[in-house]
Every structure is written in structure tokens, then in C-alpha cells.
Design a protein around this motif. Sequence first.
Motif, PDB file in Angstrom:
ATOM      1  N   GLU A   8       2.109   1.424   3.468  1.00 30.03           N
ATOM      2  CA  GLU A   8       1.174   1.912   4.478  1.00 30.03           C
ATOM      3  C   GLU A   8      -0.205   2.145   3.856  1.00 30.03           C
ATOM      4  N   LEU A   9      -0.246   2.759   2.690  1.00 26.80           N
ATOM      5  CA  LEU A   9      -1.522   3.073   2.036  1.00 26.80           C
ATOM      6  C   LEU A   9      -2.169   1.827   1.438  1.00 26.80           C
ATOM      7  N   ILE A  10      -1.353   0.904   0.959  1.00 26.69           N
ATOM      8  CA  ILE A  10      -1.890  -0.367   0.465  1.00 26.69           C
ATOM      9  C   ILE A  10      -2.541  -1.120   1.615  1.00 26.69           C
ATOM     10  N   GLY A  11      -1.879  -1.106   2.779  1.00 29.69           N
ATOM     11  CA  GLY A  11      -2.418  -1.776   3.949  1.00 29.69           C
ATOM     12  C   GLY A  11      -3.721  -1.165   4.434  1.00 29.69           C
ATOM     13  N   GLN A  12      -3.944   0.114   4.138  1.00 30.17           N
ATOM     14  CA  GLN A  12      -5.177   0.794   4.527  1.00 30.17           C
ATOM     15  C   GLN A  12      -6.255   0.690   3.455  1.00 30.17           C
TER      16      GLN A  12
ATOM     17  N   GLY B 298      -4.192  -6.059   3.567  1.00 38.41           N
ATOM     18  CA  GLY B 298      -4.678  -5.076   4.526  1.00 38.41           C
ATOM     19  C   GLY B 298      -6.163  -4.807   4.490  1.00 38.41           C
ATOM     20  N   VAL B 299      -6.893  -5.433   3.561  1.00 38.10           N
ATOM     21  CA  VAL B 299      -8.331  -5.181   3.451  1.00 38.10           C
ATOM     22  C   VAL B 299      -9.089  -6.153   4.356  1.00 38.10           C
ATOM     23  N   PRO B 300      -9.893  -5.651   5.284  1.00 38.16           N
ATOM     24  CA  PRO B 300     -10.660  -6.526   6.166  1.00 38.16           C
ATOM     25  C   PRO B 300     -11.963  -6.994   5.518  1.00 38.16           C
ATOM     26  N   VAL B 301     -12.675  -7.843   6.230  1.00 38.73           N
ATOM     27  CA  VAL B 301     -14.019  -8.245   5.816  1.00 38.73           C
ATOM     28  C   VAL B 301     -15.003  -7.799   6.885  1.00 38.73           C
ATOM     29  N   ILE B 302     -16.249  -7.617   6.470  1.00 35.38           N
ATOM     30  CA  ILE B 302     -17.337  -7.333   7.395  1.00 35.38           C
ATOM     31  C   ILE B 302     -18.205  -8.580   7.468  1.00 35.38           C
ATOM     32  N   ARG B 303     -18.320  -9.130   8.657  1.00 35.15           N
ATOM     33  CA  ARG B 303     -19.152 -10.312   8.834  1.00 35.15           C
ATOM     34  C   ARG B 303     -20.542  -9.872   9.265  1.00 35.15           C
TER      35      ARG B 303
END
Length: 259
Positions: free
Chosen positions: A60-64, A215-220
Motif C-alpha cells: 500500500e505504501l509503495i503504491g503511494q 504506483g508513482v504517477p507522472v505530471i504532464r
Amino acid sequence: MSASLLDSTSDRPLSLQLADLLRDEITSGARRPGSQLPTESGFQTDYGVSRTTVRAALRELIGQGLVVSRKGYGSFVRDQRPIRRISAGHKKGGNAPVFDTAIRALGHEPSRRMLQVGHTALPAEIAELLEQPQGSDVVIRKRLQLIDGEPAVIATSYYPIWLAKGTALEDDGPISTGPDALIESLGFEFGKCTEVFRARMPLAEESRLLRLDAGVPVIRVLRTDYDVTGRPLQVADDLYAADRHEIAVVWNTDSSEGV
């Protein structure tokens, strides 16, 4: 730390309760960036939970994006402090690319790896911004921007042929002064810019290039630069690793225009 912190009678699963506790400890600073978390057996002893519960909480924390797992070493609080990107309109070209100047000002060392340079068919979204027909010929410059040797941004820039043809924008290697300064040297004056920010999950190739944890997103950041007559000069389509950046927008209080 005690098992009494977890409520076995609650409807909320123990794994999520454990994740909540750890998240609070991380965000409060009780667990410092880079510090190692207990082993699975350590968690079992401290909290009286099963190995399955521990693993689910860590996932859960890795995904966040709060925890990283290193095979053979254990789990650690993420030690990546964000780099602040200042969004404040066009920055005049100088003796180095804008990215390099900004990163060095923060005490870090920038570098880049060129991924693609040449002509390509203009994607629909970019075509609209450049005010060119979809599929028409355009010059593309795509590079991986690094900070202290770590991938940070996938930067893709598009230039209309009438601007780029026969210039260093078509050259394979990096431009020592940066594209903005080169455009200015060709006699074009930047007027205004627009930026659109969007967060999303990365594609597989983007994750690979940016070395993103699960779980890490990107900012476009989709940026269009215009000359003083309102004609589009370039579109930058940049993907920032969200766990390594924060974006600050600076407003000019004596301007009547909003962003």
C-alpha cells in the motif's frame, strides 16, 4: 510501537490500519527519509500481525510512493525530496538551457540524453496547439533530462518547419545554449505562454525511462510558447516524475491577465 495501536475489531483491515500508522509516522517526520523500516518479523513482533498483513501494508505504501523496497536489503522510507519547478512565464534564453540554469540554481547538476531528433508527423493534440494540420511535418526533439544522474523529466518539444528547418533544432546533439536562446537568435521574440498541468499514471516505456517505482504517477506539463504577435513558436510536452518534483506557479500582481 505496540499491537494496541491496531484494532482487530474494526471493519478496516489490519493491513490498512498498519499502513495508516506508518504513513502518519513518515509524513510527521518520525520516520526519516532514507531510514530503514523493520523487517517482516520485526513488524510481527511490534504489532502482533501476520506476515501477510505486513506485506499488504508495505505494498500500500509503495503504491503511494512513500516507501521503496530494495531486493535483498529491505524496505525504506523514500529519500527523494522534490525539486521545485517554478512556472512564471517565459524565461529568456542565456548561455545554457533553461532546465540547466534552474537545476544548478537549486544546487544540483543537470544532464541529458537525447532520445529522438528529426522530423515526425504532428500528433492531433500538438497540431491544434501549433495551429498546424494534423499529420503535417514537424521537427521533434525528445530527451531524457537527468538531475544528479537520476532521470527526472522526459522532455519532448515540437517546432514548426517554417521555424526549425535548416537550424540547429534539426541537429542530433544537445544545443549548448538551449532551444529558447537559439529561437531568439533567429530573430523571434517570445511574447506569452500557456501551460496545462495534468497528472496520470505512466506508460510502461515512461516508467522504464524515468525508473519509476510502482504506483508513482507522472505530471504532464503541456506548454505552448507564442511570439509577440500570438503565433505559436514551439510546444513542449514534458513528463515529470511526480515523486521528484513539485510545481510552483508565480503570479505577477501587476498583470491584468490570469493564467
